[in-house]
Write an enzyme that holds these catalytic residues in place. Structure first.
Site: not given
Length: 455
Positions: A116, A200, A303
Protein backbone atom coordinates in the site's frame (compact mmCIF):
# COMPACT_ATOMS: atom_id res chain seq x y z
CA UNK A 1 -8.00 -19.59 -27.15
CA UNK A 2 -6.57 -21.51 -24.21
CA UNK A 3 -7.44 -25.23 -24.48
CA UNK A 4 -7.08 -26.41 -20.87
CA UNK A 5 -7.29 -24.63 -17.53
CA UNK A 6 -6.57 -25.42 -13.89
CA UNK A 7 -8.67 -23.44 -11.42
CA UNK A 8 -6.59 -22.80 -8.30
CA UNK A 9 -9.54 -22.04 -6.04
CA UNK A 10 -12.72 -23.47 -4.56
CA UNK A 11 -16.44 -22.93 -4.03
CA UNK A 12 -18.55 -20.49 -6.02
CA UNK A 13 -15.67 -18.78 -7.85
CA UNK A 14 -14.29 -22.13 -9.03
CA UNK A 15 -17.75 -23.05 -10.36
CA UNK A 16 -18.04 -19.63 -11.97
CA UNK A 17 -14.74 -19.99 -13.85
CA UNK A 18 -15.49 -23.59 -14.84
CA UNK A 19 -18.88 -22.53 -16.26
CA UNK A 20 -17.35 -20.01 -18.66
CA UNK A 21 -14.46 -22.32 -19.55
CA UNK A 22 -16.86 -25.10 -20.49
CA UNK A 23 -18.91 -22.73 -22.65
CA UNK A 24 -15.71 -21.89 -24.51
CA UNK A 25 -14.77 -25.55 -24.95
CA UNK A 26 -11.85 -25.39 -22.52
CA UNK A 27 -10.97 -28.55 -20.56
CA UNK A 28 -11.06 -27.80 -16.84
CA UNK A 29 -9.18 -29.17 -13.85
CA UNK A 30 -10.25 -28.47 -10.26
CA UNK A 31 -7.92 -28.72 -7.29
CA UNK A 32 -9.52 -29.33 -3.92
CA UNK A 33 -8.77 -30.06 -0.30
CA UNK A 34 -9.87 -33.22 1.51
CA UNK A 35 -12.64 -31.17 3.16
CA UNK A 36 -14.12 -30.10 -0.20
CA UNK A 37 -14.25 -33.46 -1.98
CA UNK A 38 -18.06 -33.47 -2.22
CA UNK A 39 -18.59 -29.85 -3.31
CA UNK A 40 -20.18 -29.11 -6.71
CA UNK A 41 -17.11 -27.50 -8.29
CA UNK A 42 -15.17 -30.76 -7.93
CA UNK A 43 -17.83 -32.74 -9.80
CA UNK A 44 -18.33 -30.09 -12.48
CA UNK A 45 -14.70 -29.94 -13.60
CA UNK A 46 -13.52 -32.37 -16.28
CA UNK A 47 -10.87 -33.60 -13.86
CA UNK A 48 -10.16 -33.04 -10.17
CA UNK A 49 -7.04 -33.43 -8.05
CA UNK A 50 -6.87 -33.44 -4.26
CA UNK A 51 -3.97 -31.22 -3.21
CA UNK A 52 -3.98 -31.66 0.57
CA UNK A 53 -5.89 -31.49 3.85
CA UNK A 54 -8.40 -28.84 4.90
CA UNK A 55 -5.80 -26.35 6.13
CA UNK A 56 -5.42 -23.83 3.24
CA UNK A 57 -1.66 -23.63 3.79
CA UNK A 58 -1.46 -27.34 2.95
CA UNK A 59 -3.90 -27.25 0.01
CA UNK A 60 -5.17 -24.07 -1.66
CA UNK A 61 -2.02 -22.12 -0.76
CA UNK A 62 0.30 -25.05 -1.42
CA UNK A 63 2.16 -23.85 -4.52
CA UNK A 64 4.11 -27.07 -5.04
CA UNK A 65 0.99 -29.24 -4.85
CA UNK A 66 -0.95 -27.02 -7.25
CA UNK A 67 1.88 -26.92 -9.79
CA UNK A 68 2.25 -30.69 -9.49
CA UNK A 69 -1.47 -31.03 -10.27
CA UNK A 70 -1.06 -28.76 -13.29
CA UNK A 71 1.85 -30.85 -14.55
CA UNK A 72 0.15 -34.21 -14.01
CA UNK A 73 -3.03 -33.12 -15.81
CA UNK A 74 -1.21 -31.40 -18.68
CA UNK A 75 -3.08 -28.10 -18.48
CA UNK A 76 -2.06 -25.03 -20.43
CA UNK A 77 -3.09 -22.27 -18.00
CA UNK A 78 -3.91 -21.45 -14.37
CA UNK A 79 -6.72 -19.17 -13.14
CA UNK A 80 -6.32 -18.21 -9.45
CA UNK A 81 -9.85 -16.83 -8.83
CA UNK A 82 -9.80 -14.49 -5.83
CA UNK A 83 -8.27 -14.91 -2.39
CA UNK A 84 -5.71 -17.63 -1.61
CA UNK A 85 -2.85 -17.22 -4.14
CA UNK A 86 -4.57 -14.80 -6.53
CA UNK A 87 -2.45 -11.81 -5.51
CA UNK A 88 0.72 -13.72 -4.78
CA UNK A 89 3.39 -12.50 -7.18
CA UNK A 90 5.67 -15.44 -6.44
CA UNK A 91 2.91 -17.86 -7.40
CA UNK A 92 2.39 -15.98 -10.68
CA UNK A 93 6.12 -16.23 -11.37
CA UNK A 94 6.15 -19.94 -10.49
CA UNK A 95 3.25 -20.62 -12.85
CA UNK A 96 5.02 -18.91 -15.72
CA UNK A 97 8.37 -20.53 -14.85
CA UNK A 98 6.59 -23.86 -15.20
CA UNK A 99 5.73 -22.94 -18.79
CA UNK A 100 2.06 -22.24 -18.03
CA UNK A 101 -0.15 -19.25 -18.85
CA UNK A 102 -1.04 -17.10 -15.85
CA UNK A 103 -4.59 -15.75 -16.09
CA UNK A 104 -3.98 -12.48 -14.31
CA UNK A 105 -1.78 -9.39 -14.26
CA UNK A 106 1.98 -9.59 -14.30
CA UNK A 107 3.88 -10.45 -11.14
CA UNK A 108 5.43 -6.97 -11.35
CA UNK A 109 2.00 -5.32 -11.28
CA UNK A 110 0.95 -7.49 -8.34
CA UNK A 111 4.10 -6.51 -6.46
CA UNK A 112 3.67 -2.81 -7.28
CA UNK A 113 0.10 -2.61 -6.01
CA UNK A 114 0.33 -5.16 -3.21
CA UNK A 115 2.34 -2.83 -0.99
CA UNK A 116 0.00 0.00 0.00
CA UNK A 117 2.91 2.39 0.64
CA UNK A 118 4.37 1.86 -2.80
CA UNK A 119 0.89 1.95 -4.35
CA UNK A 120 0.12 5.34 -2.78
CA UNK A 121 3.35 6.79 -4.18
CA UNK A 122 2.69 5.37 -7.64
CA UNK A 123 -0.87 6.67 -7.70
CA UNK A 124 0.10 10.14 -6.54
CA UNK A 125 2.75 10.30 -9.27
CA UNK A 126 0.14 9.22 -11.84
CA UNK A 127 -2.24 12.00 -10.82
CA UNK A 128 -4.70 9.74 -9.01
CA UNK A 129 -6.17 11.45 -5.89
CA UNK A 130 -4.69 9.98 -2.71
CA UNK A 131 -6.03 10.60 0.82
CA UNK A 132 -3.80 12.59 3.22
CA UNK A 133 -1.47 10.19 4.99
CA UNK A 134 2.03 8.85 5.44
CA UNK A 135 4.14 8.00 2.40
CA UNK A 136 6.43 5.73 4.44
CA UNK A 137 5.65 3.28 7.28
CA UNK A 138 5.33 4.69 10.79
CA UNK A 139 8.33 3.08 12.49
CA UNK A 140 6.68 2.99 15.92
CA UNK A 141 3.78 4.39 17.92
CA UNK A 142 5.61 7.69 18.49
CA UNK A 143 6.05 8.13 14.74
CA UNK A 144 2.37 7.33 14.23
CA UNK A 145 1.40 10.00 16.77
CA UNK A 146 3.64 12.55 15.05
CA UNK A 147 2.09 11.72 11.68
CA UNK A 148 -1.44 12.02 13.07
CA UNK A 149 -0.64 15.46 14.44
CA UNK A 150 0.01 16.61 10.85
CA UNK A 151 -2.82 14.66 9.22
CA UNK A 152 -5.46 15.47 11.85
CA UNK A 153 -7.67 13.10 13.86
CA UNK A 154 -9.44 10.77 13.40
CA UNK A 155 -6.97 8.56 11.55
CA UNK A 156 -7.02 5.12 9.98
CA UNK A 157 -4.27 2.74 11.10
CA UNK A 158 -3.67 0.32 8.26
CA UNK A 159 -1.41 -2.66 7.59
CA UNK A 160 0.66 -1.84 4.51
CA UNK A 161 0.50 -5.45 3.31
CA UNK A 162 -3.16 -5.97 4.24
CA UNK A 163 -6.28 -6.25 2.14
CA UNK A 164 -9.90 -7.37 2.16
CA UNK A 165 -10.69 -5.19 5.16
CA UNK A 166 -8.12 -6.95 7.37
CA UNK A 167 -5.48 -5.15 9.43
CA UNK A 168 -7.25 -1.84 10.00
CA UNK A 169 -8.23 0.30 12.96
CA UNK A 170 -9.53 3.79 13.68
CA UNK A 171 -8.18 6.19 16.32
CA UNK A 172 -9.79 9.45 17.45
CA UNK A 173 -6.97 10.55 19.75
CA UNK A 174 -3.40 9.79 20.79
CA UNK A 175 -4.29 7.19 23.42
CA UNK A 176 -6.44 5.25 20.99
CA UNK A 177 -3.78 5.59 18.26
CA UNK A 178 -1.07 4.01 20.40
CA UNK A 179 -3.37 1.08 21.17
CA UNK A 180 -4.46 0.62 17.56
CA UNK A 181 -0.90 0.90 16.26
CA UNK A 182 0.25 -1.96 18.49
CA UNK A 183 -2.78 -4.10 17.52
CA UNK A 184 -2.46 -3.55 13.77
CA UNK A 185 1.34 -3.98 13.82
CA UNK A 186 1.06 -7.30 15.69
CA UNK A 187 -1.78 -8.51 13.45
CA UNK A 188 0.14 -7.60 10.28
CA UNK A 189 3.25 -9.42 11.49
CA UNK A 190 1.20 -12.52 12.24
CA UNK A 191 -1.03 -12.55 9.15
CA UNK A 192 1.13 -11.03 6.42
CA UNK A 193 4.68 -11.42 7.71
CA UNK A 194 5.08 -7.64 7.36
CA UNK A 195 4.30 -5.35 10.29
CA UNK A 196 4.55 -2.09 8.31
CA UNK A 197 1.80 0.36 9.26
CA UNK A 198 0.37 3.34 7.41
CA UNK A 199 -1.47 6.27 8.95
CA UNK A 200 -4.18 7.92 6.83
CA UNK A 201 -6.91 10.45 7.34
CA UNK A 202 -10.15 8.76 8.42
CA UNK A 203 -13.41 10.10 7.08
CA UNK A 204 -16.31 9.29 9.44
CA UNK A 205 -18.89 9.61 6.66
CA UNK A 206 -17.67 7.99 3.48
CA UNK A 207 -18.76 5.71 0.66
CA UNK A 208 -16.73 2.87 -0.81
CA UNK A 209 -16.79 3.03 -4.61
CA UNK A 210 -14.59 0.98 -6.92
CA UNK A 211 -13.93 0.86 -10.66
CA UNK A 212 -13.55 -2.30 -12.73
CA UNK A 213 -10.63 -2.07 -15.13
CA UNK A 214 -9.39 -4.43 -17.79
CA UNK A 215 -5.91 -4.26 -19.25
CA UNK A 216 -6.23 -5.51 -22.82
CA UNK A 217 -3.77 -7.63 -24.77
CA UNK A 218 -2.92 -4.67 -27.03
CA UNK A 219 -1.76 -2.57 -24.06
CA UNK A 220 -4.83 -0.40 -23.59
CA UNK A 221 -6.56 -0.11 -20.21
CA UNK A 222 -10.33 0.34 -20.19
CA UNK A 223 -12.80 0.97 -17.35
CA UNK A 224 -16.12 -0.87 -17.14
CA UNK A 225 -17.94 1.44 -14.76
CA UNK A 226 -18.11 1.66 -11.01
CA UNK A 227 -19.56 -0.45 -8.19
CA UNK A 228 -20.94 0.83 -4.89
CA UNK A 229 -19.65 -1.30 -1.98
CA UNK A 230 -20.64 0.70 1.10
CA UNK A 231 -22.83 -1.92 2.82
CA UNK A 232 -20.12 -3.46 5.01
CA UNK A 233 -19.55 -5.11 8.34
CA UNK A 234 -16.09 -4.97 9.92
CA UNK A 235 -14.76 -3.27 6.74
CA UNK A 236 -15.87 -6.25 4.65
CA UNK A 237 -18.50 -6.02 1.94
CA UNK A 238 -21.98 -7.52 2.12
CA UNK A 239 -23.72 -5.81 -0.81
CA UNK A 240 -22.50 -4.31 -4.09
CA UNK A 241 -24.42 -2.50 -6.79
CA UNK A 242 -23.75 -0.90 -10.15
CA UNK A 243 -24.03 1.87 -11.07
CA UNK A 244 -23.49 3.64 -7.75
CA UNK A 245 -26.50 5.77 -6.75
CA UNK A 246 -24.04 8.39 -5.48
CA UNK A 247 -22.11 8.89 -8.72
CA UNK A 248 -23.20 11.56 -11.19
CA UNK A 249 -22.18 11.43 -14.87
CA UNK A 250 -19.52 14.10 -14.22
CA UNK A 251 -18.12 12.22 -11.21
CA UNK A 252 -18.21 8.92 -13.11
CA UNK A 253 -16.06 10.44 -15.83
CA UNK A 254 -13.47 11.50 -13.24
CA UNK A 255 -13.59 8.14 -11.46
CA UNK A 256 -13.09 6.13 -14.63
CA UNK A 257 -10.30 8.39 -15.92
CA UNK A 258 -8.43 8.08 -12.61
CA UNK A 259 -8.81 4.28 -12.63
CA UNK A 260 -7.44 4.04 -16.16
CA UNK A 261 -4.44 6.18 -15.14
CA UNK A 262 -3.90 3.84 -12.20
CA UNK A 263 -3.80 0.82 -14.50
CA UNK A 264 -1.58 2.51 -17.03
CA UNK A 265 0.88 3.50 -14.30
CA UNK A 266 1.77 -0.17 -13.75
CA UNK A 267 1.29 -1.46 -17.30
CA UNK A 268 -1.73 -3.42 -16.14
CA UNK A 269 -3.04 -6.44 -18.05
CA UNK A 270 -6.12 -8.52 -17.28
CA UNK A 271 -8.91 -7.75 -14.77
CA UNK A 272 -8.37 -5.52 -11.75
CA UNK A 273 -10.23 -3.15 -9.47
CA UNK A 274 -9.32 0.34 -8.31
CA UNK A 275 -10.97 0.92 -4.94
CA UNK A 276 -11.68 4.46 -3.74
CA UNK A 277 -13.25 6.37 -0.88
CA UNK A 278 -15.92 8.83 -1.91
CA UNK A 279 -16.46 11.69 0.54
CA UNK A 280 -20.02 12.97 0.05
CA UNK A 281 -20.53 16.68 -0.30
CA UNK A 282 -21.54 18.41 2.94
CA UNK A 283 -23.39 21.70 3.21
CA UNK A 284 -21.53 24.42 5.09
CA UNK A 285 -23.07 26.80 7.64
CA UNK A 286 -24.38 29.01 4.83
CA UNK A 287 -26.07 26.04 3.16
CA UNK A 288 -23.80 25.85 0.12
CA UNK A 289 -22.07 22.69 -1.09
CA UNK A 290 -18.73 22.13 -2.85
CA UNK A 291 -18.75 22.07 -6.62
CA UNK A 292 -17.88 18.36 -6.69
CA UNK A 293 -17.39 15.31 -4.51
CA UNK A 294 -13.94 14.28 -3.33
CA UNK A 295 -12.64 10.78 -3.91
CA UNK A 296 -9.37 9.17 -2.93
CA UNK A 297 -7.47 6.07 -4.01
CA UNK A 298 -7.74 3.30 -1.42
CA UNK A 299 -6.08 0.26 -2.99
CA UNK A 300 -5.93 -1.79 -6.15
CA UNK A 301 -6.99 -5.43 -6.22
CA UNK A 302 -4.94 -7.24 -8.84
CA UNK A 303 -7.48 -9.99 -9.50
CA UNK A 304 -11.11 -10.73 -10.26
CA UNK A 305 -13.43 -9.39 -7.55
CA UNK A 306 -16.16 -11.25 -5.68
CA UNK A 307 -18.63 -8.63 -6.94
CA UNK A 308 -17.74 -8.84 -10.64
CA UNK A 309 -21.21 -10.13 -11.66
CA UNK A 310 -22.89 -6.73 -11.20
CA UNK A 311 -20.49 -5.28 -13.77
CA UNK A 312 -21.20 -8.20 -16.09
CA UNK A 313 -24.92 -7.47 -15.99
CA UNK A 314 -24.63 -3.72 -16.49
CA UNK A 315 -22.02 -3.88 -19.26
CA UNK A 316 -23.07 -7.13 -20.93
CA UNK A 317 -19.67 -8.81 -20.74
CA UNK A 318 -18.36 -12.07 -19.28
CA UNK A 319 -15.33 -10.91 -17.31
CA UNK A 320 -13.92 -14.41 -16.94
CA UNK A 321 -14.02 -14.86 -20.71
CA UNK A 322 -12.30 -11.50 -21.13
CA UNK A 323 -9.61 -12.58 -18.64
CA UNK A 324 -8.98 -15.73 -20.64
CA UNK A 325 -8.85 -13.78 -23.91
CA UNK A 326 -6.31 -11.30 -22.52
CA UNK A 327 -4.16 -14.15 -21.18
CA UNK A 328 -4.27 -15.78 -24.63
CA UNK A 329 -3.32 -12.51 -26.35
CA UNK A 330 -6.72 -12.10 -28.00
CA UNK A 331 -8.85 -9.01 -28.57
CA UNK A 332 -11.90 -8.48 -26.32
CA UNK A 333 -15.40 -9.52 -27.37
CA UNK A 334 -16.64 -5.93 -26.94
CA UNK A 335 -15.76 -2.59 -28.54
CA UNK A 336 -13.53 -0.77 -26.00
CA UNK A 337 -14.61 2.57 -27.45
CA UNK A 338 -18.34 1.92 -27.07
CA UNK A 339 -18.71 0.82 -23.44
CA UNK A 340 -21.97 2.04 -21.94
CA UNK A 341 -23.91 0.90 -18.84
CA UNK A 342 -27.46 -0.38 -19.09
CA UNK A 343 -29.87 -1.01 -16.22
CA UNK A 344 -28.94 -1.72 -12.61
CA UNK A 345 -27.59 -4.76 -10.74
CA UNK A 346 -27.25 -5.66 -7.06
CA UNK A 347 -25.27 -8.48 -5.45
CA UNK A 348 -25.94 -9.90 -1.98
CA UNK A 349 -23.31 -12.11 -0.32
CA UNK A 350 -25.12 -15.07 1.22
CA UNK A 351 -22.90 -16.07 4.12
CA UNK A 352 -23.04 -18.82 6.73
CA UNK A 353 -23.16 -16.35 9.58
CA UNK A 354 -25.53 -15.01 12.21
CA UNK A 355 -27.68 -12.21 10.72
CA UNK A 356 -27.42 -10.10 13.85
CA UNK A 357 -23.80 -10.27 14.95
CA UNK A 358 -22.32 -11.63 11.67
CA UNK A 359 -20.39 -14.40 13.42
CA UNK A 360 -19.65 -17.55 11.38
CA UNK A 361 -22.11 -20.43 11.75
CA UNK A 362 -20.96 -23.44 9.69
CA UNK A 363 -22.95 -26.66 9.46
CA UNK A 364 -24.55 -29.30 7.25
CA UNK A 365 -27.00 -27.95 4.66
CA UNK A 366 -30.37 -29.68 5.12
CA UNK A 367 -32.29 -27.42 2.73
CA UNK A 368 -31.01 -25.38 -0.22
CA UNK A 369 -33.53 -23.87 -2.63
CA UNK A 370 -32.27 -21.15 -4.95
CA UNK A 371 -34.59 -18.43 -6.29
CA UNK A 372 -35.27 -18.16 -10.00
CA UNK A 373 -36.94 -15.65 -12.28
CA UNK A 374 -36.21 -12.82 -14.64
CA UNK A 375 -33.07 -10.89 -13.71
CA UNK A 376 -32.07 -13.40 -11.01
CA UNK A 377 -28.73 -15.21 -10.93
CA UNK A 378 -27.21 -17.32 -8.15
CA UNK A 379 -23.48 -18.12 -8.08
CA UNK A 380 -23.30 -20.78 -5.38
CA UNK A 381 -20.54 -22.91 -3.95
CA UNK A 382 -22.80 -25.39 -2.16
CA UNK A 383 -26.00 -27.35 -2.52
CA UNK A 384 -28.26 -29.49 -0.36
CA UNK A 385 -26.33 -32.22 1.44
CA UNK A 386 -23.02 -30.32 1.49
CA UNK A 387 -21.40 -29.08 4.69
CA UNK A 388 -20.09 -25.58 5.24
CA UNK A 389 -16.89 -26.22 7.18
CA UNK A 390 -15.07 -23.75 9.46
CA UNK A 391 -11.86 -23.91 7.43
CA UNK A 392 -12.71 -21.25 4.83
CA UNK A 393 -14.57 -18.02 4.22
CA UNK A 394 -18.25 -18.14 5.22
CA UNK A 395 -19.49 -17.19 1.71
CA UNK A 396 -21.98 -19.81 0.48
CA UNK A 397 -23.41 -18.03 -2.56
CA UNK A 398 -23.91 -14.72 -4.31
CA UNK A 399 -27.43 -13.61 -5.18
CA UNK A 400 -27.31 -11.23 -8.13
CA UNK A 401 -30.38 -9.41 -9.41
CA UNK A 402 -30.77 -6.95 -12.25
CA UNK A 403 -33.45 -4.63 -13.51
CA UNK A 404 -34.14 -1.79 -15.88
CA UNK A 405 -33.45 0.61 -13.00
CA UNK A 406 -32.51 0.53 -9.31
CA UNK A 407 -36.11 0.36 -8.11
CA UNK A 408 -36.83 -2.73 -10.19
CA UNK A 409 -33.58 -4.38 -9.07
CA UNK A 410 -34.47 -3.80 -5.40
CA UNK A 411 -37.97 -5.21 -5.92
CA UNK A 412 -36.55 -8.31 -7.58
CA UNK A 413 -34.00 -8.65 -4.78
CA UNK A 414 -36.79 -8.63 -2.18
CA UNK A 415 -38.62 -11.42 -3.99
CA UNK A 416 -35.44 -13.45 -4.50
CA UNK A 417 -34.42 -13.17 -0.83
CA UNK A 418 -37.89 -14.31 0.24
CA UNK A 419 -37.67 -17.32 -2.11
CA UNK A 420 -34.14 -18.37 -1.12
CA UNK A 421 -34.35 -21.25 1.38
CA UNK A 422 -31.34 -22.31 3.45
CA UNK A 423 -31.53 -24.55 6.52
CA UNK A 424 -28.69 -26.04 8.54
CA UNK A 425 -25.89 -23.49 8.85
CA UNK A 426 -26.63 -20.02 10.10
CA UNK A 427 -27.49 -17.65 7.26
CA UNK A 428 -27.65 -13.86 6.80
CA UNK A 429 -30.70 -13.87 4.50
CA UNK A 430 -32.87 -12.21 7.21
CA UNK A 431 -30.42 -9.30 7.29
CA UNK A 432 -30.91 -8.71 3.58
CA UNK A 433 -34.70 -8.77 3.96
CA UNK A 434 -34.27 -6.01 6.55
CA UNK A 435 -31.76 -4.06 4.46
CA UNK A 436 -33.90 -4.03 1.32
CA UNK A 437 -36.65 -2.24 3.26
CA UNK A 438 -34.28 0.16 5.02
CA UNK A 439 -35.13 3.77 4.04
CA UNK A 440 -31.47 4.80 3.80
CA UNK A 441 -30.60 1.94 1.47
CA UNK A 442 -33.74 2.33 -0.63
CA UNK A 443 -33.07 6.06 -1.07
CA UNK A 444 -29.47 5.40 -2.12
CA UNK A 445 -28.31 7.92 0.50
CA UNK A 446 -26.20 5.58 2.61
CA UNK A 447 -22.55 5.20 3.63
CA UNK A 448 -20.20 2.63 5.16
CA UNK A 449 -21.71 3.09 8.63
CA UNK A 450 -25.18 1.92 7.52
CA UNK A 451 -24.89 -1.59 8.95
CA UNK A 452 -23.66 -0.30 12.33
CA UNK A 453 -26.67 2.04 12.46
CA UNK A 454 -28.96 -0.92 11.73
CA UNK A 455 -27.35 -2.93 14.52
Amino acid sequence: MIESLLVANRGEIARRIIRTAKRLGIRTVAVHSEADTDLPFVAEADEAVCVGPANPAQSYRNVEAILAAAKSTGVQAVHPGYGFLSENAEFARAVEAAGLIWVGPSAEAIDAMGDKINARKLMAAAGVPVAPGTTDPAADADAAVAAAAEIGYPVMVKAAAGGGGMGMGVAADEIALRTEYDKVHAFAERMFGDGSVLIERYFPRVRHVEVQILGLADGRVVALGERECSVQRRNQKLVEESPSPAVSPELRERFLAAAVRAGEAVGYRNAGTVECLLVPRERDAAGSVPASDEFFFLEMNTRLQVEHPVTEYVYGVDLVEEQLRVAAGLAPTFDPDALSPRGHAIELRINAEDPKRFLPGPGAIRTWVEPTGEGVRVDSGYTEGNTVTPFYDSLMAKLIVSGADRAEAIERARAAVAAFEVAGPKCNLPFFAELLDNPEFVSGEYDTALVSRMR
